[in-house]
Structure formats: structure tokens, C-alpha cells
Design a protein around this motif. Structure first.
Motif, PDB file in Angstrom:
ATOM      1  N   UNK A   1       0.807  -1.223   0.000  1.00 40.90           N
ATOM      2  CA  UNK A   1       0.000   0.000   0.000  1.00 40.90           C
ATOM      3  C   UNK A   1       0.840   1.273   0.000  1.00 40.90           C
ATOM      4  N   UNK A   2       2.013   1.218   0.602  1.00 39.99           N
ATOM      5  CA  UNK A   2       2.846   2.414   0.777  1.00 39.99           C
ATOM      6  C   UNK A   2       3.359   2.929  -0.564  1.00 39.99           C
ATOM      7  N   UNK A   3       3.212   4.230  -0.776  1.00 33.30           N
ATOM      8  CA  UNK A   3       3.723   4.872  -1.992  1.00 33.30           C
ATOM      9  C   UNK A   3       4.879   5.821  -1.676  1.00 33.30           C
ATOM     10  N   UNK A   4       5.296   5.865  -0.416  1.00 27.93           N
ATOM     11  CA  UNK A   4       6.447   6.682  -0.041  1.00 27.93           C
ATOM     12  C   UNK A   4       6.204   8.172  -0.063  1.00 27.93           C
ATOM     13  N   UNK A   5       5.000   8.607   0.264  1.00 25.76           N
ATOM     14  CA  UNK A   5       4.678  10.042   0.220  1.00 25.76           C
ATOM     15  C   UNK A   5       5.431  10.847   1.273  1.00 25.76           C
ATOM     16  N   UNK A   6       5.797  10.200   2.390  1.00 26.41           N
ATOM     17  CA  UNK A   6       6.582  10.869   3.425  1.00 26.41           C
ATOM     18  C   UNK A   6       5.796  11.543   4.524  1.00 26.41           C
ATOM     19  N   UNK A   7       4.471  11.503   4.451  1.00 25.47           N
ATOM     20  CA  UNK A   7       3.670  12.152   5.492  1.00 25.47           C
ATOM     21  C   UNK A   7       3.913  11.530   6.859  1.00 25.47           C
ATOM     22  N   UNK A   8       4.071  10.219   6.898  1.00 26.91           N
ATOM     23  CA  UNK A   8       4.303   9.535   8.179  1.00 26.91           C
ATOM     24  C   UNK A   8       5.647   9.954   8.782  1.00 26.91           C
ATOM     25  N   UNK A   9       6.662  10.064   7.953  1.00 28.25           N
ATOM     26  CA  UNK A   9       7.999  10.441   8.433  1.00 28.25           C
ATOM     27  C   UNK A   9       8.006  11.858   8.998  1.00 28.25           C
ATOM     28  N   UNK A  10       7.263  12.746   8.359  1.00 31.22           N
ATOM     29  CA  UNK A  10       7.193  14.132   8.834  1.00 31.22           C
ATOM     30  C   UNK A  10       6.451  14.236  10.160  1.00 31.22           C
ATOM     31  N   UNK A  11       5.469  13.382  10.359  1.00 26.14           N
ATOM     32  CA  UNK A  11       4.628  13.436  11.557  1.00 26.14           C
ATOM     33  C   UNK A  11       5.243  12.725  12.760  1.00 26.14           C
ATOM     34  N   UNK A  12       6.150  11.785  12.533  1.00 31.22           N
ATOM     35  CA  UNK A  12       6.692  10.948  13.610  1.00 31.22           C
ATOM     36  C   UNK A  12       7.460  11.766  14.649  1.00 31.22           C
ATOM     37  N   UNK A  13       6.990  11.798  15.912  1.00 28.62           N
ATOM     38  CA  UNK A  13       7.679  12.574  16.943  1.00 28.62           C
ATOM     39  C   UNK A  13       9.000  11.938  17.375  1.00 28.62           C
ATOM     40  N   UNK A  14       9.152  10.642  17.144  1.00 26.06           N
ATOM     41  CA  UNK A  14      10.394   9.944  17.524  1.00 26.06           C
ATOM     42  C   UNK A  14      11.409   9.906  16.395  1.00 26.06           C
ATOM     43  N   UNK A  15      11.033  10.393  15.218  1.00 25.79           N
ATOM     44  CA  UNK A  15      11.914  10.416  14.031  1.00 25.79           C
ATOM     45  C   UNK A  15      12.493   9.040  13.704  1.00 25.79           C
ATOM     46  N   UNK A  16      11.640   8.028  13.699  1.00 27.93           N
ATOM     47  CA  UNK A  16      12.095   6.669  13.428  1.00 27.93           C
ATOM     48  C   UNK A  16      11.647   6.150  12.055  1.00 27.93           C
ATOM     49  N   UNK A  17      11.069   7.020  11.236  1.00 28.21           N
ATOM     50  CA  UNK A  17      10.593   6.609   9.910  1.00 28.21           C
ATOM     51  C   UNK A  17      11.453   7.276   8.845  1.00 28.21           C
ATOM     52  N   UNK A  18      11.913   6.466   7.912  1.00 26.42           N
ATOM     53  CA  UNK A  18      12.706   6.975   6.789  1.00 26.42           C
ATOM     54  C   UNK A  18      12.045   6.544   5.492  1.00 26.42           C
ATOM     55  N   UNK A  19      12.101   7.422   4.504  1.00 32.24           N
ATOM     56  CA  UNK A  19      11.609   7.099   3.172  1.00 32.24           C
ATOM     57  C   UNK A  19      12.824   6.741   2.318  1.00 32.24           C
ATOM     58  N   UNK A  20      12.773   5.548   1.736  1.00 31.68           N
ATOM     59  CA  UNK A  20      13.902   5.061   0.944  1.00 31.68           C
ATOM     60  C   UNK A  20      13.427   4.590  -0.409  1.00 31.68           C
ATOM     61  N   UNK A  21      14.329   4.612  -1.371  1.00 36.90           N
ATOM     62  CA  UNK A  21      14.018   4.093  -2.696  1.00 36.90           C
ATOM     63  C   UNK A  21      14.324   2.597  -2.730  1.00 36.90           C
ATOM     64  N   UNK A  22      13.409   1.845  -3.342  1.00 38.62           N
ATOM     65  CA  UNK A  22      13.563   0.402  -3.491  1.00 38.62           C
ATOM     66  C   UNK A  22      13.260   0.040  -4.945  1.00 38.62           C
ATOM     67  N   UNK A  23      13.798  -1.063  -5.365  1.00 40.50           N
ATOM     68  CA  UNK A  23      13.504  -1.527  -6.728  1.00 40.50           C
ATOM     69  C   UNK A  23      12.064  -1.983  -6.786  1.00 40.50           C
ATOM     70  N   UNK A  24      11.350  -1.527  -7.810  1.00 38.72           N
ATOM     71  CA  UNK A  24       9.953  -1.832  -7.902  1.00 38.72           C
ATOM     72  C   UNK A  24       9.665  -2.832  -8.922  1.00 38.72           C
TER      73      UNK A  24
END
Length: 70
Positions: free
Chosen positions: A47-70
Motif C-alpha cells: 500500500x505504501x507509496x512513499x509520500x513521506x507524510x508519516x515520516x514528517x509526523x513521527x515525533x520519535x523520528x524513526x521513519x525513513x523514506x527510501x528508494x527500493x527496486x519496484x
């Protein structure tokens, strides 16, 4: 002939440091992030499309958006 593989973006969560607050799950537009048993958040890679909204919202800064082979 060389085949080009398209890169996609995905969210990755450092589950050892996740505080399971649910902020990431609330802002995900595709419901790709869920808090698992109140312990940590996890991402559904289908489901994840890597929009980055979760990473921006995370107060613990534990989410990273990375590129993967699709």
C-alpha cells in the motif's frame, strides 16, 4: 539489451525505537501504516507509496523514506 528497473519510494520504520503513538497511522492517506498490538508501527509495502507524510509526523523520528527496486 539492458532493462531499466524503476525505483519506488517506501517508508521504513525502526521498530526498536518506535513508541507506537499512532501519529504515522493517522496521517497515512492509504492506510499503509498500522500500530501492531500497541507495540510498534509497521508498514504494508503493497500500500505504501512513499509520500513521506508519516515520516514528517513521527515525533520519535524513526521513519525513513527510501528508494527500493519496484
Amino acid at each position: 539489451m539492458e532493462t531499466k528497473t524503476r525505483m519506488k519510494r517506501r517508508a521504513f520504520i525502526r521498530t526498536d525505537d518506535c513508541v507506537a503513538c499512532g501519529c504515522c497511522a493517522r496521517v497515512c492517506p492509504l492506510s499503509a501504516v498500522q500500530v501492531w498490538r500497541g507495540v510498534y508501527a509497521k508498514v504494508d509495502p503493497e500500500r505504501c507509496v512513499g509520500c513521506g507524510k508519516c515520516a514528517k509526523e513521527c515525533p520519535a523520528s524513526v521513519i525513513a523514506i527510501q528508494e527500493v527496486r519496484g
